[in-house]
Motif scaffolding. Structure first.
Motif, short mmCIF file in Angstrom:
data_model
loop_
_atom_site.label_atom_id
_atom_site.label_comp_id
_atom_site.label_asym_id
_atom_site.label_seq_id
_atom_site.Cartn_x
_atom_site.Cartn_y
_atom_site.Cartn_z
N PRO A 204 67.43 85.86 18.38
CA PRO A 204 68.51 85.70 17.42
C PRO A 204 69.80 86.30 17.94
O PRO A 204 69.78 87.23 18.76
N PRO A 205 70.94 85.79 17.49
CA PRO A 205 72.23 86.31 17.99
C PRO A 205 72.46 87.74 17.52
O PRO A 205 71.99 88.14 16.46
N PRO A 206 73.18 88.53 18.31
CA PRO A 206 73.49 89.90 17.88
C PRO A 206 74.50 89.88 16.74
O PRO A 206 75.28 88.94 16.58
N LEU A 207 74.48 90.94 15.97
CA LEU A 207 75.46 91.09 14.90
C LEU A 207 76.85 91.31 15.48
O LEU A 207 77.02 92.03 16.46
N ALA A 208 77.83 90.68 14.86
CA ALA A 208 79.22 90.99 15.20
C ALA A 208 79.48 92.46 14.88
O ALA A 208 78.89 93.03 13.95
N TRP B 277 75.20 96.14 8.36
CA TRP B 277 73.95 95.41 8.39
C TRP B 277 73.00 95.77 9.52
O TRP B 277 71.85 95.33 9.52
N GLN B 278 73.45 96.58 10.49
CA GLN B 278 72.57 96.89 11.62
C GLN B 278 71.23 97.50 11.19
O GLN B 278 70.18 97.08 11.69
N PRO B 279 71.22 98.49 10.29
CA PRO B 279 69.91 99.04 9.89
C PRO B 279 69.00 98.00 9.26
O PRO B 279 67.77 98.08 9.41
N PHE B 280 69.58 97.03 8.58
CA PHE B 280 68.78 96.05 7.85
C PHE B 280 68.20 94.96 8.76
O PHE B 280 67.09 94.50 8.55
N VAL B 281 68.97 94.56 9.77
CA VAL B 281 68.49 93.49 10.65
C VAL B 281 67.60 94.01 11.77
O VAL B 281 66.87 93.25 12.41
N SER B 282 67.64 95.32 12.04
CA SER B 282 66.85 95.88 13.13
C SER B 282 65.60 96.61 12.66
O SER B 282 64.86 97.17 13.46
N LEU C 73 72.40 85.71 6.01
CA LEU C 73 72.77 86.62 7.10
C LEU C 73 71.52 87.20 7.76
O LEU C 73 71.41 87.24 9.00
N LEU C 74 70.57 87.67 6.96
CA LEU C 74 69.37 88.27 7.52
C LEU C 74 68.55 87.24 8.30
O LEU C 74 68.07 87.53 9.41
N ALA C 75 68.39 86.05 7.73
CA ALA C 75 67.60 85.02 8.41
C ALA C 75 68.26 84.58 9.70
O ALA C 75 67.60 84.32 10.71
N ARG C 76 69.58 84.49 9.70
CA ARG C 76 70.32 84.08 10.90
C ARG C 76 70.09 85.04 12.06
O ARG C 76 70.16 84.64 13.23
N HIS C 77 69.80 86.29 11.74
CA HIS C 77 69.58 87.29 12.78
C HIS C 77 68.10 87.65 12.91
O HIS C 77 67.75 88.73 13.40
N ALA D 56 81.08 91.50 2.03
CA ALA D 56 80.23 92.28 2.93
C ALA D 56 79.54 91.42 3.98
O ALA D 56 79.16 91.93 5.04
N THR D 57 79.37 90.12 3.71
CA THR D 57 78.69 89.24 4.67
C THR D 57 79.68 88.41 5.48
O THR D 57 79.26 87.56 6.28
#
Length: 298
Positions: A16-20, A27-32, A111-115, A235-236
């Motif tokens: 998946p693409p990295p977060l901007a 969102w880093q804590p949530f996607v990782s 957002l979560l699914a995209r990452h 926020a998104t």
């Protein structure tokens, strides 16, 4: 109790693409996370008459009645304003949420699914401290609807204040415990003088520590469901979060703190949020475990 969202953008092994960078602030804590985060949407408590009319009630404790059960007593429930006399039996009904919560949950899930992050969705009235201890949690809606937020060991500068007395419509506000010079201490709905139609409101983005170390709670909440939607959309959005990041940098501090709050002003036209502006960003300084104070409404 949980809704396990089945949607994934891709089933192949593509990374998946990295977060901007601007989005990573939130969102880093949530996607990782190795454990899927929980999206919690507010669901208000109503009692339904046999005629199908709904009457709004409040409670500080978790409910113990099943959906549709007849309410044996109103003890422990609070209502702002009278209900008609001789109403007859009332039935437990807590399956409604706001339009903004629905749209907000959709934006966050995308957002979560995209990452590449799985997640679950849960209604607030069955959210527990066990959830907070074990997962990162994203709340949609203020503590008026998410009662568990009022009992967190955090005392923030900016908080939602419940309306007093029997009046509800337009009385919810955001209070600032530490307003800066020449800044207001409260932020309320703004209405058209003639029609009383809503022209603007306010919302908060609050990144909070959870009840266990290394767990985060993100609260996206407005004075109304429109403000909650606007907070989630802000926020998104990479462009919106970039303005927040630049605003913090302009204050003279280099790095965003782990825990912070952002106050948003939301312009409304014909019941639609048309413009959202970040007024200021503030580091979260107060912790109720370290300093006693008034009850927090994050």
């Amino acid at each position: 109790t949980y809704i396990l969202w089945p949607f994934r953008l891709s089933t192949d092994s593509t990374k998946p693409p990295p977060l901007a960078k601007a989005l990573a602030l939130l969102w880093q804590p949530f996607v990782s996370s190795s454990q899927p985060p929980i999206i919690v949407y507010s669901n208000a408590l109503f009692l339904m008459s046999e005629q199908g009319d709904l009457y709004r009630y409040y409670t500080e404790t978790s409910h113990s009645l099943a959906m549709g059960a007849q309410v044996p007593s109103l003890a422990g429930l609070e209502r702002r304003g009278p209900i008609p006399a001789h109403l007859g039996p009332l039935y437990y009904f807590d399956s409604y949420t706001g339009i903004g919560e629905v749209v907000g949950a959709g934006r966050i899930s995308q957002l979560l699914a995209r990452h590449g992050q799985d997640f679950s969705v849960k209604r607030s009235r069955i959210t527990s401290y066990e959830d907070l201890r074990n997962r990162h949690v994203i709340f949609l809606g203020a503590s008026l609807e998410n009662a568990i937020l009022g009992n967190l060991p955090v005392e923030s500068d900016l908080f939602f204040e419940d309306p007093a007395g029997n009046e509800f419509v337009g009385r919810l506000l955001i209070r600032d415990r530490r307003p800066e010079a020449n800044q207001p201490a409260t932020y309320e709905f703004q209405r058209d003088e003639r029609t009383k139609a809503l022209q603007s409101e306010y919302a908060l983005i609050s990144m909070l520590p959870s009840v266990t170390p290394d767990q985060y709670i993100l609260v996206l909440a407005g004075l109304s469901t429109l403000g909650t939607q606007a907070a989630a959309e802000f926020a998104t959005s990479e462009a919106s979060m970039l303005t927040l990041e630049r605003m913090w940098a302009a204050s003279g501090d280099k790095d965003m703190p782990s825990y912070f709050q952002a106050l948003l002003e939301v312009q409304v036209r014909d019941g639609i949020a048309v413009k959202t502006t970040c007024l200021f960003v503030r580091q979260l300084r107060h912790n109720r475990q370290e300093k006693s104070g008034a009850t927090n409404r994050s």
